[in-house]
Structure formats: structure tokens, C-alpha cells
Design a protein around this motif. Structure first.
Motif, PDB file in Angstrom:
ATOM      1  N   SER A  48      14.335  36.095   5.714  1.00 49.24           N
ATOM      2  CA  SER A  48      13.895  35.763   4.260  1.00 49.24           C
ATOM      3  C   SER A  48      14.772  34.514   3.464  1.00 49.24           C
ATOM      4  O   SER A  48      14.243  34.334   2.538  1.00 49.24           O
ATOM      5  N   GLN A  49      14.794  34.043   4.841  1.00 48.75           N
ATOM      6  CA  GLN A  49      15.371  32.268   3.920  1.00 48.75           C
ATOM      7  C   GLN A  49      14.146  31.384   5.419  1.00 48.75           C
ATOM      8  O   GLN A  49      13.821  31.252   6.699  1.00 48.75           O
ATOM      9  N   ILE A  50      14.740  30.079   4.830  1.00 49.41           N
ATOM     10  CA  ILE A  50      13.672  28.898   5.688  1.00 49.41           C
ATOM     11  C   ILE A  50      14.636  27.877   6.002  1.00 49.41           C
ATOM     12  O   ILE A  50      15.337  27.392   4.728  1.00 49.41           O
ATOM     13  N   ALA A  51      15.337  27.091   6.773  1.00 50.75           N
ATOM     14  CA  ALA A  51      15.803  26.078   7.066  1.00 50.75           C
ATOM     15  C   ALA A  51      15.072  24.311   7.082  1.00 50.75           C
ATOM     16  O   ALA A  51      14.475  24.723   8.157  1.00 50.75           O
ATOM     17  N   VAL A  52      15.503  23.225   6.997  1.00 53.89           N
ATOM     18  CA  VAL A  52      14.230  22.493   6.974  1.00 53.89           C
ATOM     19  C   VAL A  52      15.460  21.030   7.277  1.00 53.89           C
ATOM     20  O   VAL A  52      16.842  21.176   6.366  1.00 53.89           O
ATOM     21  N   THR A  53      15.104  20.016   7.897  1.00 55.64           N
ATOM     22  CA  THR A  53      16.059  18.969   7.383  1.00 55.64           C
ATOM     23  C   THR A  53      15.444  17.722   6.808  1.00 55.64           C
ATOM     24  O   THR A  53      14.175  17.650   6.272  1.00 55.64           O
ATOM     25  N   THR A  54      15.946  16.207   6.946  1.00 57.91           N
ATOM     26  CA  THR A  54      14.944  15.003   6.525  1.00 57.91           C
ATOM     27  C   THR A  54      14.792  14.131   7.728  1.00 57.91           C
ATOM     28  O   THR A  54      15.080  14.466   8.756  1.00 57.91           O
ATOM     29  N   ASP A  55      14.448  12.939   7.476  1.00 58.67           N
ATOM     30  CA  ASP A  55      13.795  12.283   7.793  1.00 58.67           C
ATOM     31  C   ASP A  55      15.285  12.015   8.536  1.00 58.67           C
ATOM     32  O   ASP A  55      16.879  11.631   8.442  1.00 58.67           O
ATOM     33  N   ASN A  56      14.073  11.424  10.604  1.00 55.68           N
ATOM     34  CA  ASN A  56      15.355  11.503  11.256  1.00 55.68           C
ATOM     35  C   ASN A  56      16.785  12.648  10.894  1.00 55.68           C
ATOM     36  O   ASN A  56      17.906  12.113  12.297  1.00 55.68           O
ATOM     37  N   TYR A  57      16.192  13.748  11.036  1.00 53.86           N
ATOM     38  CA  TYR A  57      16.776  14.770  10.776  1.00 53.86           C
ATOM     39  C   TYR A  57      18.529  15.146  10.679  1.00 53.86           C
ATOM     40  O   TYR A  57      19.635  15.467  10.964  1.00 53.86           O
ATOM     41  N   THR A  58      18.611  14.703   9.594  1.00 48.32           N
ATOM     42  CA  THR A  58      19.543  14.148   9.182  1.00 48.32           C
ATOM     43  C   THR A  58      19.791  15.573   7.468  1.00 48.32           C
ATOM     44  O   THR A  58      18.832  15.728   7.086  1.00 48.32           O
ATOM     45  N   GLY A  59      20.594  15.562   7.786  1.00 46.43           N
ATOM     46  CA  GLY A  59      21.354  17.542   6.861  1.00 46.43           C
ATOM     47  C   GLY A  59      20.509  18.194   7.959  1.00 46.43           C
ATOM     48  O   GLY A  59      19.108  18.486   8.216  1.00 46.43           O
ATOM     49  N   ILE A  60      21.100  19.516   6.594  1.00 44.72           N
ATOM     50  CA  ILE A  60      19.927  20.452   6.719  1.00 44.72           C
ATOM     51  C   ILE A  60      20.020  21.498   5.538  1.00 44.72           C
ATOM     52  O   ILE A  60      21.156  21.184   4.770  1.00 44.72           O
ATOM     53  N   LEU A  61      18.924  21.742   5.211  1.00 43.79           N
ATOM     54  CA  LEU A  61      18.966  22.460   3.434  1.00 43.79           C
ATOM     55  C   LEU A  61      18.425  24.141   3.502  1.00 43.79           C
ATOM     56  O   LEU A  61      17.302  24.055   4.747  1.00 43.79           O
ATOM     57  N   VAL A  62      18.546  25.041   2.897  1.00 38.84           N
ATOM     58  CA  VAL A  62      17.786  25.874   3.520  1.00 38.84           C
ATOM     59  C   VAL A  62      17.664  26.104   1.483  1.00 38.84           C
ATOM     60  O   VAL A  62      17.691  25.764   0.844  1.00 38.84           O
ATOM     61  N   ALA A  63      16.059  27.593   2.255  1.00 35.51           N
ATOM     62  CA  ALA A  63      15.678  28.267   0.729  1.00 35.51           C
ATOM     63  C   ALA A  63      15.284  29.111   1.171  1.00 35.51           C
ATOM     64  O   ALA A  63      15.272  29.571   1.788  1.00 35.51           O
ATOM     65  N   ASN A  64      14.914  29.416  -0.422  1.00 38.03           N
ATOM     66  CA  ASN A  64      14.503  30.933   0.359  1.00 38.03           C
ATOM     67  C   ASN A  64      12.956  30.652   1.046  1.00 38.03           C
ATOM     68  O   ASN A  64      12.348  30.059   0.878  1.00 38.03           O
ATOM     69  N   ALA A  65      12.357  32.323   1.688  1.00 40.17           N
ATOM     70  CA  ALA A  65      11.259  32.557   2.161  1.00 40.17           C
ATOM     71  C   ALA A  65      10.010  31.619   1.364  1.00 40.17           C
ATOM     72  O   ALA A  65       8.763  31.478   1.409  1.00 40.17           O
ATOM     73  N   ASP A  66      10.396  31.889  -0.193  1.00 41.07           N
ATOM     74  CA  ASP A  66       8.856  31.861  -0.928  1.00 41.07           C
ATOM     75  C   ASP A  66       8.958  29.821  -1.530  1.00 41.07           C
ATOM     76  O   ASP A  66       8.495  29.648  -2.438  1.00 41.07           O
ATOM     77  N   GLY A  67      10.440  29.585  -1.042  1.00 38.59           N
ATOM     78  CA  GLY A  67      10.150  28.221  -1.235  1.00 38.59           C
ATOM     79  C   GLY A  67      11.420  27.655  -2.051  1.00 38.59           C
ATOM     80  O   GLY A  67      11.613  26.831  -2.642  1.00 38.59           O
ATOM     81  N   SER A  68      11.511  28.596  -3.270  1.00 38.24           N
ATOM     82  CA  SER A  68      12.819  28.930  -3.932  1.00 38.24           C
ATOM     83  C   SER A  68      14.136  28.285  -3.318  1.00 38.24           C
ATOM     84  O   SER A  68      14.813  28.647  -2.893  1.00 38.24           O
ATOM     85  N   ASN A  69      14.299  27.890  -4.881  1.00 41.59           N
ATOM     86  CA  ASN A  69      16.100  28.267  -4.771  1.00 41.59           C
ATOM     87  C   ASN A  69      17.001  27.147  -3.076  1.00 41.59           C
ATOM     88  O   ASN A  69      17.749  27.036  -2.594  1.00 41.59           O
ATOM     89  N   LEU A  70      16.218  25.707  -3.185  1.00 41.58           N
ATOM     90  CA  LEU A  70      16.470  24.968  -1.881  1.00 41.58           C
ATOM     91  C   LEU A  70      17.699  24.147  -2.333  1.00 41.58           C
ATOM     92  O   LEU A  70      17.962  23.967  -3.770  1.00 41.58           O
ATOM     93  N   LYS A  71      18.724  24.176  -1.603  1.00 46.73           N
ATOM     94  CA  LYS A  71      20.090  23.786  -1.166  1.00 46.73           C
ATOM     95  C   LYS A  71      20.481  23.587  -0.115  1.00 46.73           C
ATOM     96  O   LYS A  71      20.313  23.460   0.661  1.00 46.73           O
TER      97      LYS A  71
END
Length: 290
Positions: A48-71
């Protein structure tokens, strides 16, 4: 009637076997873009969700599976490297980087996906070699109790020396180990020596050729992976393939694309692959076709 019943069952079993390995995929669609580059997507256990990170693995962001509500749930350095969801999908486990007196220290933490609240499980130390798993933070991995996967994750530089079947690669690093859904097999890379599989106690070692970032599909018999080329400083091309580990049959899943897909992640239902695109640093998704 009995003959027709047996025939129907046979056709069903045949159809099920065809579903085991994806043979093609839809055109890639952009799922998530951000003001800074995104990488290394990881699906939540229920998809139902997907986690991503930014360059050099800095931070963690989570969005819904459709890409919405990124935080964002944390901005800490290194947090996104090999991050792992909890089984119930409420927390993410990671290892942060802390630089003090020109030395890199690590802390192991969890973050609540809803609130971002952090809990420190292992205070900053220089003795954390690999990346944590939910199992390894509770007990020190050993071949007898945890299998080779936990050892490969916790001690990537020492695992080849401790696993009998890998002694010929002693001193080589193991990267990107992946445990099959049924917990019986491990796929992994040895830099310069391609991808391999073995059972979770180190036996039945088998080379499966060139490639990177192997990820298991739900049938426990197939993997998806990337085949990447570079010019020594930048990635120049990449494609995602599927492979059957028993017969070696491969299918190209991302041909005729201008993207450079990296770090693929298979959704829990086996229907989608999310990946980062090295060209625009966004997250894309493809739908698998069986």
C-alpha cells in the motif's frame, strides 16, 4: 467426466507455471518525482506504500502506492541505505551516518511511518559493519540460528570467509543479498564475479551470470535484476530482466526505453516493479506481464 476433470486440473497447473516468471512489462510510468533526486524504492509489506530515499541515501520519504501523499519521515544521513519495513508496515529500520572528528559512526534506528518519531536501538558506534535487519537487532546472526542471509547482511566483508561454499571468494565483499519469500534461498552479488544463489545455509551454490540488485518474485524460482553499463564515472545504460533460476531462461522487461533503471523493487503481489531512473532521478513503475 473424470477425464475432463483431470484435463482441467492439468491446464490450471500449466497456467500457474506460466505465471511464475514475467515475460514482458508495460511501458514505464513516472510514479514519484521530487525537488531533489529520489532513489532505492522499497514497497511496504502489504504493497500500500512505498519508501524512497534521496541522493547518498539521505533521509526517508514515504508515499502511497500510487505515488500520492509523499512525505518525509527523517532527513538523517544514511537512513535510506538498505532500509527495511517492519512486518506490520508501521515502522522502517535503518542505519544512520554520523561524522565526528573525521570518523564515520553509525546508529541503528526505527522511524514511525505515520509520525516520523525515531527510536534509537543501537547508539552510535564504529563497530556496526553491515546493515541491520529486524532479526539481527534482536540476536547476533550465526549460521546455525539465522542462515547465511543474516550473516551476509551483518558482515558483508567477512561472510565469504565464514561460509564454506564461498571460500574461493574469501576476502571479497557480498552485496545486495536478497532472501526468497519462503526463506529457503539467497540471491546475492560478488563484485567482479556476478550474481549467485545458494540455499539459506550456504549449500547448492550456483552462478546465475552478470547482473546486479537481484530481487525475488513470489514463486521463489524467479528473480528480476538489472544489467547496467557505465563509462567509469556515469551509468550509460541499464535494463531490467527476469530469470528462472532453474533453467536460466531470461526475458527483457524494459527494452526500447530511454530510461536507465536502477535498484528495482518488486511489489508484494508480484505485479509491479518500482525503480529509480538515473537520468531524471525520479521513481518509475512498470506492470509485469506473465
Amino acid at each position: 467426466m473424470k477425464r475432463n476433470f483431470v484435463l482441467a486440473i492439468s491446464l490450471c497447473l500449466c497456467g500457474a507455471s506460466l505465471l511464475a516468471q514475467p515475460r514482458s512489462a508495460s511501458e514505464p510510468q513516472k510514479l514519484i518525482e521530487y525537488s531533489i533526486g529520489l532513489m532505492a524504492p522499497v514497497w511496504s509489506p502489504d504493497g500500500s506504500q512505498i519508501a524512497v530515499t534521496t541522493d547518498n541515501y539521505t533521509g526517508i520519504l514515504v508515499a502511497n502506492a500510487d505515488g500520492s501523499n509523499l512525505k518525509s519521515i527523517t532527513t538523517e544521513s544514511g537512513a535510506g541505505y538498505k532500509m527495511k519495513w517492519s512486518v506490520d508496515g508501521t515502522q522502517i529500520l535503518g542505519r544512520t551516518n554520523i561524522i565526528e572528528s573525521n570518523r564515520v559512526l553509525h546508529e541503528v534506528k526505527t522511524w514511525n511511518v505515520e509520525t516520523g518519531k525515531a527510536q534509537t536501538l543501537i547508539k552510535k558506534s564504529r563497530n556496526i559493519e553491515g546493515t541491520p535487519t529486524w532479526k539481527s537487532i534482536k540476536a547476533t546472526p550465526s549460521l546455525e540460528t539465522s542462515g547465511v542471509y543474516e550473516l551476509m547482511v551483518a558482515e558483508p566483508a567477512k561472510a565469504t570467509s565464514k561460509i564454506a561454499s564461498l571460500k574461493e571468494f574469501s576476502g571479497k565483499m557480498i552485496i545486495n543479498p536478497a532472501l526468497s519469500p519462503d526463506g529457503t534461498k539467497v540471491a546475492f552479488q560478488i563484485p567482479g564475479h556476478g550474481m549467485w544463489i545458494c540455499d539459506n545455509y550456504g549449500e547448492n551454490l550456483k552462478s546465475i551470470g552478470k547482473g546486479s540488485n537481484p530481487q525475488w518474485l513470489a514463486d521463489n524460482q524467479s528473480l528480476i535484476y538489472t544489467l547496467v553499463t557505465d563509462n567509469g564515472s556515469n551509468f550509460t545504460s541499464s535494463d531490467i530482466y527476469s530469470i528462472n533460476i532453474n533453467n536460466g531462461v531470461k526475458y527483457l522487461l524494459t527494452g526500447n526505453s530511454d530510461l536507465i533503471p536502477l535498484t528495482p523493487s518488486v511489489s508484494p503481489d508480484g505485479k509491479k516493479i518500482a525503480f529509480e531512473n538515473a537520468i531524471d532521478a525520479s521513481i518509475y513503475v512498470i506492470n509485469l506481464k506473465y
